[in-house]
Scaffold this motif. Structure first.
Motif, PDB file in Angstrom:
ATOM      1  N   TYR B  28      16.825  14.554  19.848  1.00  0.00           N
ATOM      2  CA  TYR B  28      16.299  14.006  18.788  1.00  0.00           C
ATOM      3  C   TYR B  28      17.284  12.806  18.104  1.00  0.00           C
ATOM      4  CZ  TYR B  28      13.985  13.797  13.990  1.00  0.00           C
ATOM      5  OH  TYR B  28      13.189  13.492  13.165  1.00  0.00           O
ATOM      6  N   ALA B  79      25.069  21.197  15.589  1.00  0.00           N
ATOM      7  CA  ALA B  79      25.261  21.670  14.149  1.00  0.00           C
ATOM      8  C   ALA B  79      25.374  20.279  13.108  1.00  0.00           C
ATOM      9  CB  ALA B  79      26.428  22.493  13.919  1.00  0.00           C
ATOM     10  N   GLY B  81      24.047  17.507  13.185  1.00  0.00           N
ATOM     11  CA  GLY B  81      22.956  16.437  13.245  1.00  0.00           C
ATOM     12  C   GLY B  81      21.610  17.384  12.850  1.00  0.00           C
ATOM     13  N   CYS B  82      20.578  17.371  13.842  1.00  0.00           N
ATOM     14  CA  CYS B  82      19.404  18.143  13.788  1.00  0.00           C
ATOM     15  C   CYS B  82      19.514  19.457  13.641  1.00  0.00           C
ATOM     16  CB  CYS B  82      18.198  17.548  14.810  1.00  0.00           C
ATOM     17  SG  CYS B  82      18.926  18.205  16.303  1.00  0.00           S
ATOM     18  N   ARG B  83      20.495  20.035  14.016  1.00  0.00           N
ATOM     19  CA  ARG B  83      20.527  21.675  13.776  1.00  0.00           C
ATOM     20  C   ARG B  83      19.831  22.306  14.826  1.00  0.00           C
ATOM     21  NH1 ARG B  83      24.216  22.972  10.259  1.00  0.00           N
ATOM     22  NH2 ARG B  83      24.146  25.020  10.500  1.00  0.00           N
ATOM     23  N   GLN B  84      19.276  21.778  16.006  1.00  0.00           N
ATOM     24  CA  GLN B  84      18.665  22.359  17.009  1.00  0.00           C
ATOM     25  C   GLN B  84      19.460  22.796  18.004  1.00  0.00           C
ATOM     26  OE1 GLN B  84      14.980  22.506  16.745  1.00  0.00           O
ATOM     27  NE2 GLN B  84      15.865  22.046  14.727  1.00  0.00           N
ATOM     28  N   PHE B 102      15.732  20.536  24.345  1.00  0.00           N
ATOM     29  CA  PHE B 102      15.469  21.653  23.535  1.00  0.00           C
ATOM     30  C   PHE B 102      15.439  22.932  23.849  1.00  0.00           C
ATOM     31  CE2 PHE B 102      13.479  18.006  20.879  1.00  0.00           C
ATOM     32  CZ  PHE B 102      14.460  17.947  20.082  1.00  0.00           C
ATOM     33  N   ARG B 104      14.465  25.643  22.776  1.00  0.00           N
ATOM     34  CA  ARG B 104      13.121  26.399  22.278  1.00  0.00           C
ATOM     35  C   ARG B 104      12.055  25.986  23.534  1.00  0.00           C
ATOM     36  NH1 ARG B 104      10.517  22.816  17.510  1.00  0.00           N
ATOM     37  NH2 ARG B 104      11.008  20.751  18.152  1.00  0.00           N
ATOM     38  N   SER B 108      11.251  29.396  24.061  1.00  0.00           N
ATOM     39  CA  SER B 108      10.156  30.362  23.416  1.00  0.00           C
ATOM     40  C   SER B 108       8.845  29.495  23.674  1.00  0.00           C
ATOM     41  CB  SER B 108      10.713  30.441  21.892  1.00  0.00           C
ATOM     42  OG  SER B 108      10.930  28.943  21.369  1.00  0.00           O
ATOM     43  N   SER B 109       8.623  28.739  24.510  1.00  0.00           N
ATOM     44  CA  SER B 109       7.494  27.937  24.645  1.00  0.00           C
ATOM     45  C   SER B 109       6.287  28.723  24.719  1.00  0.00           C
ATOM     46  CB  SER B 109       7.383  26.828  25.937  1.00  0.00           C
ATOM     47  OG  SER B 109       7.716  27.789  27.069  1.00  0.00           O
ATOM     48  N   ARG B 115       8.705  29.344  14.600  1.00  0.00           N
ATOM     49  CA  ARG B 115       9.286  28.279  13.691  1.00  0.00           C
ATOM     50  C   ARG B 115       9.810  26.994  14.531  1.00  0.00           C
ATOM     51  NH1 ARG B 115      13.989  29.870  10.281  1.00  0.00           N
ATOM     52  NH2 ARG B 115      14.898  29.933  12.382  1.00  0.00           N
ATOM     53  N   PRO B 116       9.554  25.737  13.903  1.00  0.00           N
ATOM     54  CA  PRO B 116      10.070  24.739  14.652  1.00  0.00           C
ATOM     55  C   PRO B 116      11.354  24.815  14.984  1.00  0.00           C
ATOM     56  CG  PRO B 116       9.472  24.248  12.473  1.00  0.00           C
ATOM     57  CD  PRO B 116       9.397  25.663  12.374  1.00  0.00           C
TER      58      PRO B 116
END
Ligand SMILES: [Zn+2]
Lengths: 195, 116
Positions: B28, B79, B81-84, B102, B104, B108-109, B115-116
């Protein structure tokens, strides 16, 4: 209604500072008249969120990492997948977003009292910000309208580029006074005006 | 104390010393300094069935790490930045990063309403 107090307090001193005899390289202002709201999309609801942001603010934010728009006093930009900062000088911004974005579409958090908005404007803005943040501030790497989430000394900051030489910074309110002083020290060599 | 001990420097350390910093290309945020990221551990572990009481399997899951000298799949958090949460493939000897995505998308696909 209670009178909002700036966290900058006595450190906000209007006038010229630093090496101002050599000219004014930067103008620093606190944007204390704006509402700041975070909007978060669920998985798959980003297009609906962007449409709602457009309806409420008139800003068409592209679905692209970090993309954003600003017009006048209004701003919107992404800083994480499906997460957006919305800024406008209206007290009812949160309410209007809440009406446009039902819970099935996303979530809304009013950050107005949690963040302090600082504008840095002038030909030396990229130079001074580069002292504080380890990101690329050139217009090629950080285009107009785009937003960034990054750190200075381990403290989070959201940044949006407004035009070629203007940036808006959103810092945690409790760190704002310390950050403001650090920004003043970084800007001293180029001369700055506080308005 | 007198005398010095001659130390052999392994080639991997020489290469590491040449790298002034470690840059991670967040999907991102783009390229960012490693100070913005937090290491969150080995991403190759497979958790035993939560209903299982196989102590050997749980012990291995919690404590055993292979520590390979070479390519390693691991979790990182952006942490600062985008926190992803990210999954990164990194060479443990040289710190060269060959892939970033990512977490996720891998973990979790397909879960609706996530949640995003
Ligand atoms: Zn990131």
């Amino acid at each position: 209604m209670a009178e909002p107090q700036s966290p900058l307090g006595h450190t906000f001193v209007p006038g010229d500072h630093g090496n101002s005899a050599g000219g004014i390289g930067l103008v620093l202002t606190e944007r204390n008249d704006v509402s700041i709201v975070q909007v978060t999309a669920w998985r798959g609801t980003i297009p609906a969120i962007l449409a709602a942001i457009s309806d409420v603010t008139g800003l068409n934010v592209p679905d692209k990492p970090g993309a954003g728009r600003s017009a006048g006093e209004k701003s919107a930009f992404g800083f994480s997948p499906g997460r957006y900062f919305i800024v406008a000088p209206s007290d009812d911004l949160e309410e209007r977003l809440r009406k446009a974005i039902p819970l099935e579409t996303g979530t809304i958090i009013d950050l107005t009292h949690g963040r302090t908005a600082i504008r840095i404007k002038g030909p030396w803005s990229e130079w001074v910000l580069s002292k504080l943040f380890a990101i690329d501030f050139s217009e090629h790497g950080f285009p107009v309208g785009f937003g960034r989430a990054t750190l200075h000394h381990d403290i989070h900051t959201n940044i949006q580029r407004i035009d070629a030489e203007t940036f808006d910074l959103y810092v945690f309110r409790t760190f704002a006074r310390s950050f403001w002083q650090t920004l003043g020290h970084a800007a001293a060599e180029v001369g700055y005006r506080v308005e | 104390m007198t005398g010095t001990i001659e130390k052999q420097t392994p080639p991997q350390q020489i290469r590491f010393r040449d790298k002034k910093t470690m840059i991670i290309k967040c999907p991102y945020c783009g390229p960012r300094d490693v100070i913005e990221f937090t290491y969150q551990g080995d991403a190759t572990r497979q958790r035993p069935d939560p209903a299982s009481s196989d102590q050997t399997a749980w012990n291995a899951y919690v404590y055993d790490r292979t520590n390979p000298m070479g390519s390693h799949r691991e979790f990182w958090l952006h942490a600062g930045g985008c926190r992803q949460h990210l999954i990164i493939t990194r060479d443990m000897a040289t710190h060269v990063i060959s892939s970033v995505g990512f977490a996720r998308d891998a973990v979790s696909s397909g879960r609706e309403g996530d949640r995003p």
